[in-house]
Design a protein around this motif. Sequence first.
Motif, PDB file in Angstrom:
ATOM      1  N   UNK A 707       0.839  -1.203   0.000  1.00  6.36           N
ATOM      2  CA  UNK A 707       0.000   0.000   0.000  1.00  6.36           C
ATOM      3  C   UNK A 707       0.875   1.255   0.000  1.00  6.36           C
ATOM      4  N   UNK A 708       1.876   1.276   0.877  1.00  7.51           N
ATOM      5  CA  UNK A 708       2.761   2.445   0.951  1.00  7.51           C
ATOM      6  C   UNK A 708       3.556   2.595  -0.338  1.00  7.51           C
ATOM      7  N   UNK A 709       3.952   1.454  -0.927  1.00  8.41           N
ATOM      8  CA  UNK A 709       4.716   1.523  -2.180  1.00  8.41           C
ATOM      9  C   UNK A 709       3.900   2.217  -3.267  1.00  8.41           C
ATOM     10  N   UNK A 710       2.630   1.907  -3.321  1.00  6.17           N
ATOM     11  CA  UNK A 710       1.756   2.564  -4.309  1.00  6.17           C
ATOM     12  C   UNK A 710       1.671   4.060  -4.057  1.00  6.17           C
ATOM     13  N   UNK A 711       1.600   4.453  -2.785  1.00  2.58           N
ATOM     14  CA  UNK A 711       1.550   5.879  -2.454  1.00  2.58           C
ATOM     15  C   UNK A 711       2.833   6.587  -2.882  1.00  2.58           C
ATOM     16  N   UNK A 712       3.967   5.948  -2.660  1.00  5.85           N
ATOM     17  CA  UNK A 712       5.243   6.557  -3.042  1.00  5.85           C
ATOM     18  C   UNK A 712       5.381   6.613  -4.553  1.00  5.85           C
ATOM     19  N   UNK A 713       4.879   5.597  -5.242  1.00  8.10           N
ATOM     20  CA  UNK A 713       4.909   5.639  -6.696  1.00  8.10           C
ATOM     21  C   UNK A 713       4.116   6.839  -7.218  1.00  8.10           C
ATOM     22  N   UNK A 714       2.968   7.087  -6.595  1.00 11.88           N
ATOM     23  CA  UNK A 714       2.161   8.246  -6.992  1.00 11.88           C
ATOM     24  C   UNK A 714       2.925   9.537  -6.725  1.00 11.88           C
TER      25      UNK A 714
END
Length: 848
Positions: A707-714
Amino acid sequence: MQTEKLKTQSPLVKTKYCFRKISNEVSALTTKNLLIFSHNKHITILLLLCPFLICGYLSYIQYIVDSYASRLCNPSPEEISISKIPKCFNQNCITLGIGLTGGSSEWTDYIIDHISKSSDLIKNKDIKVLTTQNAESFTKYIKENTNTTQIGVILCSNYIPLPTNNYIENLHCQETKGQIYAIIYNFTEVSRNIFDPNLPDPIESKVLAVKLAIDNAILSYQARKQGFQNIIIDAVIQSFPIPPNRFLKGYDAVSMTGPLYFFIPPMFVFGLLVSEIVKEKELKLRNGLSVIGVSATGFWLSWFLVALFFSFMTTNSLIFSGYFFKFALFLKTPYLVLLLLFLTYSMTMMILGFMISTLINSVKLSYTVSYTFLLGGLVLQNFFKSPMLMKLFHVEDLPYWVPWVRLAFCYYPPFNFSKIYADIAATAGSTPNFDEKMWEEGLEYTWDNFFNERTGMLYGNSYRIPSSFESFQNLLLNSLILIVLTWYFDHVVQGNRGRSSPIWFMFTFEYWSLKFDYTFLPRFIRKSYNSPSNLKPNDGILLDGLWKKYPNCKTCAVKPIQLSIEKDECVSIIGHNGAGKTTLLSMLTGLLDPSGGIGYISGFDLTSELDNIHQSIGYCPQFNILWDELTGKEHMWLFAKLRNTPISSRNELIDYKLNEVNLGNAANKAVSTYSGGMKRRLSVAISSIGNPSVIFMDEPTTGMDPITRRQVWKLIHNMKKDRVIVLTTHSMQEAEILSDRIIVMVDGEIKCSGPSLYLKNHYGDGYKVELIHENPEVLWGKLNEKIPLLKLLDISGNSVLLSIPRAEPKVAEEFFKTVELMKIQDWSVQNSSLEEVFMKVTGSLKDL
C-alpha cells in the motif's frame, strides 16, 4: 533559467552567495548537532557535571590529607593514669604471674596482698604464683605456656641471676637485705607507627603500672616495719608534644595534581565528538549531505561551534566548581587567565579529535582511539604535573638531546597545558620549599606573571622557564597545525567526502576554481584529461563517454556511456547486483570521480562545476540519510533549511511532504522508532525538498509494504513535472509503472534503453498464448504441423503455453483461425513481460 542565472553571476555576487550559503549550512548543522545532544540528555548532563565531580574528588583528597596531618599533630598529649594494673580481658589469661626464686617469704606475701587490694585483682585468679623454685623454672613456664600471662614478675626471695655485666655481680637477696624484683613482658607486642618513623617508641603503660604497684607495695612494707606512715606514690604518663608535619601541612592537592585531573573533562568531549563525527562518516550521512551541496567548510564549522559550546560550558563549569570548593589557585588567579587556559586547551584537543576523525572509518575504532588517548594522556600527565620536572626540563646546562625532546613536547597540547598550569600553580598555589622543608602559601597571580618568564636555581643549576604567554602561543600553533592537517586529510582520505582528492590537490587549478586550457599540454600528458566537447548541455542529464575503473581492477565498473535525459522524464536503471547502477549514480552525484568522459547535469560540468550540480539535485540513496536521535519533522526542517526554503512557507511545506508519504502521525517521533519502510519514505520526502531540477533515487521503495509503495509511486510520478528523475530498482513493476524510459545495465554497460512497450516489442518473444485442452500433446502436434513458426514454451497438465512471433502478423491471424476450429476449453493472450526482457538482455534466460 536557474542554470544560466548561476553561470552569469559576477564574482562578487557569487562570493556573497557562497557566504550566505555557508552561514545557512552552519546554522542548520549546528542546530542539528545540538538537537542530537539534547536528545541524549544523560550523556550531556554527565558531560557538564564532570568538572564538578572532579573538583569534588580533589576536595576530598585535600580533606583526607589535612585530616591525616591533623591526626599526626598533637601539641597537648593526654595524661594517662597508671595507678592500677589493667586486667587481662581473656577469661583464661593471668593478669599478673608471680615467680619466686626461693619460696614465699614475709615480704613477698605482703607485696602480693598489697597489689591485689590496690589494683582490685583477685588472688589465685588474676594474680597467680606460677612457680616457687627459681627464676629459670619461671622463664621455662612462660615459654611453655605462651599467651596465657599478661605480665610476669620475679620476686627475689633467695638468689636471682642478672644479665652479664662488668660492674654488677649476681645478687643474693638475703645478703643484700633488700627487696629485688624483675618484670618480664613481651616487648615485641609493642607497636610502632609505621607511617611516621620520627615518632618516639610507644610507652607500655601496663608495665609501668606493674612497676608502680610493686614499688608502692615495697614502700608500704618498709614504712610499716619502720613505724612510718604509709606512703603511696601516684603517677601519670604523657607523650612528648608532636608538632605539625611540615611535609603535609599546607599540601595543595589542586596545585600538585591539577594537570592530571583537569585533563579529563576535555577528553570526555573529545571522545564524544570523535565518535559522533565518525558515526556520520560510517553511516554515510556526510556523503548524503555532500550530495545535496553541503560544503566541507560548513560541515566543519558547525562541529567547531558545537565543540566551542561544550568547551566553554565545561570550562566555566570547572572554574566555578573551583570557586565553589574554594581552591586557592582559582581564587587567586584572574578569571580570564583561567578561561584562556582551559578553553584554549580544550579547543586544541577538539581540533585534534577532528583530525583523528578524518583518518578512521568506524565508531568502534573511534572508541578505541579515544580510550588510548585518555589512558596514554593520563600516564604522561602523571609526569607533566610535577613542578620539579618542569624546572628540570628547562635547566640551561642539559645534554644536547633534552632541548629536542622539549621541542617535540611543545607540539603535544597537554604538555603546554601542564606547563601553563604549573606556571600558575607556582605563584597562586601552595608550593614546597625544599630548603626550608615546608609548604609556602601562594600569592595573587597577575597578568605580569602571565607575560614574565620564571628563573631560579635547582640543585646548583640555573633554569629559565618561558612565560605562560609563550606556551599559550604554542597552544595556538598546535591548533593551527591541526586545522591544516584536518583540512588536508579531509581531502585526500577516501570516505570523508565520498570522493577523494589527489595528495597534491592544493596545487591544481580545479581546486582554486581556475580554468586551464589543456590543449597546450603535450599529447602524452593531455590524454589523461577530458578532451573539449562539442556537446550542448541541456537542463537534464547529458553524458558522453563517462566511465569508471577502480584501482587494481582489470575491467571497468562502468564502461563509456552515451546518454541524454530531458526534463519531465523519469528513467529507471535496472540490472543485476554489481552491474554498475550505484557506481553510475555515485559518479553523477559526485561521490565518485569518473575515470574519464564528460558529463553535464542541469547544464553544469560534472568535473569542474560539481558545487553547482549539488545545489540543483536531490538524492535518495540506498542508505538512509537519517539520524536516529532526530524526529521526522526535525529531519525535514534540517533539509528544508539546508535547501534555503522560504521561512514563511517552511512549516507548511514540511507538513505537506510528511503527509505525502503518510508520516504525518509519526512526525514528532524519533527516527530510531521508525520501521525500515518508514525510513525509506522519509528519505524519499527529503529528496524532493528545495525543488531540485534532477532527483536521483537508489532503490527508493525497498522495505515498503504494497500500500505504501503505491503511495510513493504516486508521489514520484507527481514529482516528475519540470524535472528529471533517475532511479535504480530491482522491481520490474516499479520500473514499468514509473518510467518513461528503462535502461538495462549489464557489466557496466547499457545494453538497451527505451520505453517499456518498445523493449517488450523489440526484445520480447512475442505474444504468449495459453490454451486449455483435453489432450494438449495432440493439440500442439496439429498446431505445429499447420503453423511451423509457433514456439512451444511449456506443456503441463491440460495447458499448452505457446509463443507467437510479433514480427509475423499473418502467423497470428492464421493461429486464431485454426484455434477457432478446435475444441478449446479456455485460452488467454498476453504480451511479453519486462522481466522476460530483462532476463533475455542480461543473458540470464540462457542459464535457466
